[in-house]
Design a protein around this motif. Structure first.
Motif, PDB file in Angstrom:
ATOM      1  N   ALA A  59      -0.298 -53.021 -15.432  1.00 20.02           N
ATOM      2  CA  ALA A  59       0.274 -54.175 -14.728  1.00 20.02           C
ATOM      3  C   ALA A  59       1.353 -53.735 -13.754  1.00 20.02           C
ATOM      4  O   ALA A  59       1.468 -54.268 -12.646  1.00 20.02           O
ATOM      5  N   GLN A  60       2.147 -52.738 -14.177  1.00 22.72           N
ATOM      6  CA  GLN A  60       3.204 -52.222 -13.307  1.00 22.72           C
ATOM      7  C   GLN A  60       2.598 -51.562 -12.079  1.00 22.72           C
ATOM      8  O   GLN A  60       3.072 -51.771 -10.957  1.00 22.72           O
ATOM      9  N   ARG A  61       1.526 -50.773 -12.277  1.00 20.09           N
ATOM     10  CA  ARG A  61       0.865 -50.120 -11.145  1.00 20.09           C
ATOM     11  C   ARG A  61       0.271 -51.161 -10.198  1.00 20.09           C
ATOM     12  O   ARG A  61       0.395 -51.061  -8.985  1.00 20.09           O
ATOM     13  N   ASP A  62      -0.381 -52.176 -10.783  1.00 23.10           N
ATOM     14  CA  ASP A  62      -1.005 -53.209  -9.952  1.00 23.10           C
ATOM     15  C   ASP A  62       0.031 -53.995  -9.155  1.00 23.10           C
ATOM     16  O   ASP A  62      -0.209 -54.368  -8.009  1.00 23.10           O
ATOM     17  N   SER A  63       1.191 -54.245  -9.759  1.00 24.47           N
ATOM     18  CA  SER A  63       2.212 -55.045  -9.074  1.00 24.47           C
ATOM     19  C   SER A  63       2.862 -54.300  -7.919  1.00 24.47           C
ATOM     20  O   SER A  63       3.364 -54.926  -6.982  1.00 24.47           O
ATOM     21  N   ILE A  64       2.855 -52.979  -7.963  1.00 25.06           N
ATOM     22  CA  ILE A  64       3.534 -52.210  -6.928  1.00 25.06           C
ATOM     23  C   ILE A  64       2.596 -51.812  -5.799  1.00 25.06           C
ATOM     24  O   ILE A  64       3.038 -51.424  -4.720  1.00 25.06           O
ATOM     25  N   THR A  65       1.292 -51.897  -6.019  1.00 23.00           N
ATOM     26  CA  THR A  65       0.365 -51.512  -4.962  1.00 23.00           C
ATOM     27  C   THR A  65       0.473 -52.463  -3.784  1.00 23.00           C
ATOM     28  O   THR A  65       0.867 -53.611  -3.913  1.00 23.00           O
ATOM     29  N   GLY A  66       0.129 -51.949  -2.599  1.00 31.95           N
ATOM     30  CA  GLY A  66       0.214 -52.745  -1.391  1.00 31.95           C
ATOM     31  C   GLY A  66       0.728 -51.932  -0.223  1.00 31.95           C
ATOM     32  O   GLY A  66       0.826 -50.703  -0.282  1.00 31.95           O
ATOM     33  N   VAL A  67       1.093 -52.626   0.845  1.00 33.33           N
ATOM     34  CA  VAL A  67       1.570 -51.997   2.074  1.00 33.33           C
ATOM     35  C   VAL A  67       3.055 -52.271   2.247  1.00 33.33           C
ATOM     36  O   VAL A  67       3.501 -53.418   2.142  1.00 33.33           O
ATOM     37  N   TYR A  68       3.808 -51.212   2.521  1.00 29.13           N
ATOM     38  CA  TYR A  68       5.261 -51.307   2.694  1.00 29.13           C
ATOM     39  C   TYR A  68       5.615 -50.775   4.077  1.00 29.13           C
ATOM     40  O   TYR A  68       5.205 -49.679   4.454  1.00 29.13           O
ATOM     41  N   GLU A  69       6.404 -51.540   4.823  1.00 32.57           N
ATOM     42  CA  GLU A  69       6.779 -51.157   6.176  1.00 32.57           C
ATOM     43  C   GLU A  69       8.286 -50.972   6.300  1.00 32.57           C
ATOM     44  O   GLU A  69       9.072 -51.744   5.718  1.00 32.57           O
ATOM     45  N   LEU A  70       8.659 -49.941   7.053  1.00 32.49           N
ATOM     46  CA  LEU A  70      10.074 -49.656   7.305  1.00 32.49           C
ATOM     47  C   LEU A  70      10.705 -50.778   8.109  1.00 32.49           C
ATOM     48  O   LEU A  70      10.127 -51.281   9.069  1.00 32.49           O
ATOM     49  N   THR A  71      11.930 -51.177   7.726  1.00 32.79           N
ATOM     50  CA  THR A  71      12.630 -52.242   8.440  1.00 32.79           C
ATOM     51  C   THR A  71      13.971 -51.731   8.966  1.00 32.79           C
ATOM     52  O   THR A  71      14.536 -50.768   8.442  1.00 32.79           O
ATOM     53  N   GLY A  72      14.460 -52.402  10.003  1.00 31.74           N
ATOM     54  CA  GLY A  72      15.825 -52.171  10.457  1.00 31.74           C
ATOM     55  C   GLY A  72      16.046 -50.990  11.373  1.00 31.74           C
ATOM     56  O   GLY A  72      17.196 -50.684  11.709  1.00 31.74           O
ATOM     57  N   ILE A  73      14.992 -50.287  11.813  1.00 30.30           N
ATOM     58  CA  ILE A  73      15.164 -49.148  12.715  1.00 30.30           C
ATOM     59  C   ILE A  73      14.327 -49.398  13.962  1.00 30.30           C
ATOM     60  O   ILE A  73      13.091 -49.446  13.894  1.00 30.30           O
ATOM     61  N   ASN A  74      15.006 -49.560  15.088  1.00 32.66           N
ATOM     62  CA  ASN A  74      14.332 -49.866  16.338  1.00 32.66           C
ATOM     63  C   ASN A  74      13.431 -48.721  16.791  1.00 32.66           C
ATOM     64  O   ASN A  74      13.756 -47.549  16.643  1.00 32.66           O
ATOM     65  N   GLU A  75      12.300 -49.074  17.372  1.00 27.68           N
ATOM     66  CA  GLU A  75      11.358 -48.156  18.018  1.00 27.68           C
ATOM     67  C   GLU A  75      10.654 -47.210  17.053  1.00 27.68           C
ATOM     68  O   GLU A  75       9.934 -46.309  17.486  1.00 27.68           O
ATOM     69  N   VAL A  76      10.863 -47.380  15.758  1.00 25.38           N
ATOM     70  CA  VAL A  76      10.191 -46.551  14.763  1.00 25.38           C
ATOM     71  C   VAL A  76       9.290 -47.428  13.909  1.00 25.38           C
ATOM     72  O   VAL A  76       9.722 -48.449  13.380  1.00 25.38           O
ATOM     73  N   ALA A  77       8.036 -47.033  13.791  1.00 21.93           N
ATOM     74  CA  ALA A  77       7.101 -47.704  12.885  1.00 21.93           C
ATOM     75  C   ALA A  77       6.716 -46.709  11.799  1.00 21.93           C
ATOM     76  O   ALA A  77       6.292 -45.585  12.098  1.00 21.93           O
ATOM     77  N   SER A  78       6.886 -47.110  10.555  1.00 18.83           N
ATOM     78  CA  SER A  78       6.609 -46.193   9.451  1.00 18.83           C
ATOM     79  C   SER A  78       6.348 -46.994   8.185  1.00 18.83           C
ATOM     80  O   SER A  78       6.833 -48.120   8.051  1.00 18.83           O
ATOM     81  N   GLY A  79       5.597 -46.387   7.278  1.00 16.79           N
ATOM     82  CA  GLY A  79       5.351 -47.102   6.040  1.00 16.79           C
ATOM     83  C   GLY A  79       4.425 -46.370   5.097  1.00 16.79           C
ATOM     84  O   GLY A  79       3.943 -45.269   5.377  1.00 16.79           O
ATOM     85  N   PHE A  80       4.192 -47.002   3.946  1.00 15.11           N
ATOM     86  CA  PHE A  80       3.325 -46.477   2.900  1.00 15.11           C
ATOM     87  C   PHE A  80       2.268 -47.521   2.539  1.00 15.11           C
ATOM     88  O   PHE A  80       2.544 -48.714   2.523  1.00 15.11           O
TER      89      PHE A  80
END
Length: 212
Positions: free
Chosen positions: A20-41
């Protein structure tokens, strides 16, 4: 029999909780708060992940496995092969300085390669390749050559040399040049977010918000 049932229930409960813990954390995460940079997992249900980073014309990526340890998520990938350049030819030219030549189908990358021989002394810097990918070093004798790519500053590729036999060395890029290799990178797991040091930025307090 009763102890066996209790043990089975306990193991099942732990396993179910971890799933359940693994399932709840899966997904797409995007970096916030830094201009002109796109990054994520992107965290997948099979504990694999994909990483991306984009800044201007620079794009880097990575992949591997993630795991949970307490309130931390830990990222690992296959080990860096050890060099980002491959020697494809060497020859000897009498009287010539030690010369490095970089070959690539993308000539726009050539001016971002730097090289040096042996160890860098005080007030010395690696020599920048010209637009043709040539690096001429101020030496006729070197035990080792070192190459680095400006947009992959965390890695240096080193090669043993015998300049009595060869002094002109031609290299090309390896296919994984822009790949980032993870080695126990830790981020804190927060509600719908990951928090901590970005693997490619000199910033310790980055937030990756869950968007999917």
């Amino acid at each position: 029999m009763k102890m066996t049932v209790i043990l089975f229930v306990t193991i099942f409960t732990i396993s179910t909780t971890m799933q359940a813990q693994r399932d709840s954390i899966t997904g797409v995460y995007e970096l916030t708060g830094i201009n002109e940079v796109a990054s994520g997992f992107k965290l997948n249900t099979d504990s694999s992940f994909e990483f991306y980073f984009s800044y201007g014309a620079l794009d880097r990526s990575g992949s591997g496995k993630w795991r949970i340890n307490g309130d931390k998520i830990i990222f690992n990938s296959a080990a860096w092969p050890g060099r980002d350049f491959r020697l494809i030819q060497s020859e000897f030219e009498p009287g010539a300085p030690v010369t490095i030549i970089i070959k690539s189908q993308n000539n726009m990358l050539l001016p971002y390669v730097y090289g040096y021989a042996d160890e860098i002394k005080n007030n010395e810097y690696p020599v920048n390749a010209n637009s043709h990918g040539e690096i001429r070093l101020k030496t006729t004798n070197a035990d080792s050559l070192h190459l680095l790519f400006e947009f992959v500053p965390e890695r240096v590729s080193s090669f043993k040399t015998d300049t009595h036999e060869h002094n002109i060395f031609t290299f090309t890029f390896e296919a994984w040049l822009f790949e980032f290799f993870f080695n126990n990178l830790e981020l804190s797991v927060m509600p719908n977010a990951l928090y901590g040091k970005h693997p490619l930025l000199q910033k310790e307090d980055c937030t990756f918000e869950k968007v999917q």
